[in-house]
Design a protein around this motif. Structure first.
Motif, PDB file in Angstrom:
ATOM      1  N   PHE A  67       0.840  -1.191   0.000  1.00 19.22           N
ATOM      2  CA  PHE A  67       0.000   0.000   0.000  1.00 19.22           C
ATOM      3  C   PHE A  67       0.883   1.253   0.000  1.00 19.22           C
ATOM      4  O   PHE A  67       0.631   2.209  -0.748  1.00 19.22           O
ATOM      5  N   GLY A  68       1.911   1.235   0.841  1.00 19.19           N
ATOM      6  CA  GLY A  68       2.820   2.379   0.923  1.00 19.19           C
ATOM      7  C   GLY A  68       3.534   2.644  -0.386  1.00 19.19           C
ATOM      8  O   GLY A  68       3.726   3.801  -0.773  1.00 19.19           O
ATOM      9  N   ILE A  69       3.920   1.578  -1.079  1.00 18.28           N
ATOM     10  CA  ILE A  69       4.595   1.735  -2.371  1.00 18.28           C
ATOM     11  C   ILE A  69       3.662   2.411  -3.376  1.00 18.28           C
ATOM     12  O   ILE A  69       4.054   3.344  -4.087  1.00 18.28           O
ATOM     13  N   MET A  70       2.403   1.933  -3.422  1.00 25.24           N
ATOM     14  CA  MET A  70       1.435   2.527  -4.344  1.00 25.24           C
ATOM     15  C   MET A  70       1.168   3.992  -3.997  1.00 25.24           C
ATOM     16  O   MET A  70       1.088   4.848  -4.874  1.00 25.24           O
ATOM     17  N   ARG A  71       1.058   4.279  -2.715  1.00 24.46           N
ATOM     18  CA  ARG A  71       0.813   5.656  -2.280  1.00 24.46           C
ATOM     19  C   ARG A  71       1.970   6.567  -2.678  1.00 24.46           C
ATOM     20  O   ARG A  71       1.768   7.670  -3.204  1.00 24.46           O
ATOM     21  N   ASN A  72       3.176   6.098  -2.461  1.00 21.71           N
ATOM     22  CA  ASN A  72       4.356   6.903  -2.782  1.00 21.71           C
ATOM     23  C   ASN A  72       4.526   7.124  -4.282  1.00 21.71           C
ATOM     24  O   ASN A  72       5.113   8.120  -4.706  1.00 21.71           O
ATOM     25  N   LYS A  73       4.018   6.205  -5.077  1.00 18.89           N
ATOM     26  CA  LYS A  73       4.081   6.337  -6.532  1.00 18.89           C
ATOM     27  C   LYS A  73       2.906   7.136  -7.090  1.00 18.89           C
ATOM     28  O   LYS A  73       2.795   7.309  -8.306  1.00 18.89           O
ATOM     29  N   GLY A  74       2.015   7.599  -6.200  1.00 21.67           N
ATOM     30  CA  GLY A  74       0.868   8.398  -6.638  1.00 21.67           C
ATOM     31  C   GLY A  74      -0.190   7.596  -7.367  1.00 21.67           C
ATOM     32  O   GLY A  74      -0.884   8.124  -8.242  1.00 21.67           O
ATOM     33  N   GLU A  75      -0.345   6.327  -6.991  1.00 23.36           N
ATOM     34  CA  GLU A  75      -1.272   5.454  -7.705  1.00 23.36           C
ATOM     35  C   GLU A  75      -2.669   5.414  -7.095  1.00 23.36           C
ATOM     36  O   GLU A  75      -3.521   4.653  -7.551  1.00 23.36           O
ATOM     37  N   PRO A  90      -7.466   2.869  -5.997  1.00 21.07           N
ATOM     38  CA  PRO A  90      -6.488   2.773  -7.079  1.00 21.07           C
ATOM     39  C   PRO A  90      -6.962   3.530  -8.314  1.00 21.07           C
ATOM     40  O   PRO A  90      -8.118   3.402  -8.731  1.00 21.07           O
ATOM     41  N   ALA A  91      -6.079   4.316  -8.892  1.00 19.77           N
ATOM     42  CA  ALA A  91      -6.467   5.169 -10.015  1.00 19.77           C
ATOM     43  C   ALA A  91      -6.704   4.391 -11.313  1.00 19.77           C
ATOM     44  O   ALA A  91      -7.644   4.693 -12.049  1.00 19.77           O
ATOM     45  N   LYS A  92      -5.875   3.388 -11.600  1.00 18.71           N
ATOM     46  CA  LYS A  92      -5.904   2.761 -12.922  1.00 18.71           C
ATOM     47  C   LYS A  92      -7.253   2.139 -13.275  1.00 18.71           C
ATOM     48  O   LYS A  92      -7.773   2.385 -14.377  1.00 18.71           O
ATOM     49  N   PRO A  93      -7.863   1.304 -12.403  1.00 19.62           N
ATOM     50  CA  PRO A  93      -9.157   0.719 -12.780  1.00 19.62           C
ATOM     51  C   PRO A  93     -10.225   1.771 -13.041  1.00 19.62           C
ATOM     52  O   PRO A  93     -11.062   1.605 -13.934  1.00 19.62           O
ATOM     53  N   VAL A  94     -10.193   2.851 -12.265  1.00 14.90           N
ATOM     54  CA  VAL A  94     -11.182   3.912 -12.446  1.00 14.90           C
ATOM     55  C   VAL A  94     -10.972   4.617 -13.779  1.00 14.90           C
ATOM     56  O   VAL A  94     -11.915   4.808 -14.565  1.00 14.90           O
ATOM     57  N   MET A  95      -9.745   5.005 -14.068  1.00 12.77           N
ATOM     58  CA  MET A  95      -9.458   5.713 -15.304  1.00 12.77           C
ATOM     59  C   MET A  95      -9.706   4.845 -16.537  1.00 12.77           C
ATOM     60  O   MET A  95     -10.156   5.337 -17.571  1.00 12.77           O
ATOM     61  N   ASP A  96      -9.428   3.546 -16.419  1.00  7.30           N
ATOM     62  CA  ASP A  96      -9.716   2.628 -17.521  1.00  7.30           C
ATOM     63  C   ASP A  96     -11.213   2.593 -17.810  1.00  7.30           C
ATOM     64  O   ASP A  96     -11.647   2.606 -18.973  1.00  7.30           O
ATOM     65  N   ALA A  97     -12.014   2.552 -16.734  1.00 12.36           N
ATOM     66  CA  ALA A  97     -13.474   2.537 -16.902  1.00 12.36           C
ATOM     67  C   ALA A  97     -13.965   3.829 -17.551  1.00 12.36           C
ATOM     68  O   ALA A  97     -14.786   3.805 -18.480  1.00 12.36           O
ATOM     69  N   LEU A  98     -13.463   4.963 -17.066  1.00 13.69           N
ATOM     70  CA  LEU A  98     -13.901   6.250 -17.609  1.00 13.69           C
ATOM     71  C   LEU A  98     -13.568   6.376 -19.088  1.00 13.69           C
ATOM     72  O   LEU A  98     -14.368   6.893 -19.877  1.00 13.69           O
TER      73      LEU A  98
END
Length: 213
Positions: A67-75, A90-98
Motif C-alpha cells: 500500500f505504501g509503495i502505491m501511495r508513494n508512486k501516486g497510484e 487505485p487510479a488505474k481501474p477507475v481511469m480505464d473505466a472512464l
C-alpha cells in the motif's frame, strides 16, 4: 448508421456522501441494480479480508508495504487511515473505466471527496445525501439494531460535522422517500452524462453537420 453513433462519452465519477444513516448505501445499491453502465469503485485496504470477501471484488487486499509503495508512486486517487488500517482508491481501474465510457460510483466521505476532486476535477460529480430531520436520522440508526446506544450517539455527534460540508457538493438530495431520491439521483446522472465536455468526437460530429448544410 446514424450520425449520433459518431459521438462517444467519457465516463464520470459519481460521488455519494452522507452522514451514517441517511440512506446512502440503500441508494447506491438501488442505482447499481437499475443502471448497467455504472459500477462500484473497489478500494484497496490493508485490513485482513473478512469471511466471504473476495480480493478484487470487495476490496484489493494489500500488505502495508505494498500500500505504501502505491501511495508513494501516486497510484491512489484518494487514501486515508481509518481505525489503524489504510484505505485508498487505485487510479488505474477507475481511469480505464472512464476512458471506455463507463461511470464509477464512490461511497466516500467529504475528505475523500476533496482528494478525488483534486486528482480529477473534470470527472467528478458530487452528491450529498441529507436525512429529512435529526429525529429521522437517529431513528434510522437505532432501527439498524447493529450498534449499542453509545455508538449511535457518537454517529449522531459526527453527523453534525459531516453535514457542515454540504456546500462543497454539486447536488443535494433530502432522502425522505427512497423512490423519489433514487429518481432524483438518476436525473442527476442522466444530465451529467450529457455535459458537453464529456462527449468525445463532438467537434468532428458538429463539423460534419455544418459541412453538410
Amino acid at each position: 448508421m446514424s450520425s449520433e453513433a459518431h459521438v462517444g462519452r467519457r465516463g464520470l465519477m459519481l460521488v455519494l456522501s452522507s452522514p451514517s444513516g441517511a440512506g446512502k448505501t440503500t441508494l447506491s445499491r438501488a442505482l447499481l441494480e437499475s443502471d448497467g453502465n455504472i459500477t462500484m469503485s473497489v478500494s484497496a485496504t490493508t485490513r485482513p479480508a473478512r469471511p466471504g470477501e473476495t480480493h478484487g471484488v470487495d476490496y484489493y487486499f494489500l500488505s502495508t508495504e505494498d500500500f505504501g509503495i502505491m501511495r508513494n508512486k501516486g497510484e491512489f486517487l484518494e487514501h486515508a487511515k481509518v481505525f489503524g488500517n489504510y484505505y485508498g482508491t487505485p487510479a488505474k481501474p477507475v481511469m480505464d473505466a472512464l476512458s471506455k465510457g463507463r461511470d464509477v460510483l464512490f461511497d466516500i466521505d467529504w475528505q475523500g471527496t476533496q482528494q478525488l476532486e483534486e486528482a480529477a476535477h473534470e470527472d467528478v460529480v458530487k452528491v450529498f445525501i441529507l436525512p429529512p430531520s435529526a429525529h429521522d436520522l437517529e431513528r434510522r440508526l437505532n432501527n439498524r439494531a447493529q450498534d449499542p446506544a453509545h455508538v449511535v450517539a457518537s454517529r449522531m455527534e459526527k453527523a453534525s460535522d459531516e453535514i457542515s460540508h454540504y456546500q462543497e457538493y454539486d447536488y443535494i438530495i433530502i432522502n425522505d422517500e427512497v423512490e423519489k431520491s433514487l429518481a432524483n439521483l438518476k436525473a442527476i446522472l442522466a444530465a451529467e452524462r450529457l455535459k458537453r465536455h464529456r462527449l468525445t468526437g463532438l467537434s468532428n460530429f458538429v463539423k460534419g453537420l455544418r459541412d453538410a448544410l
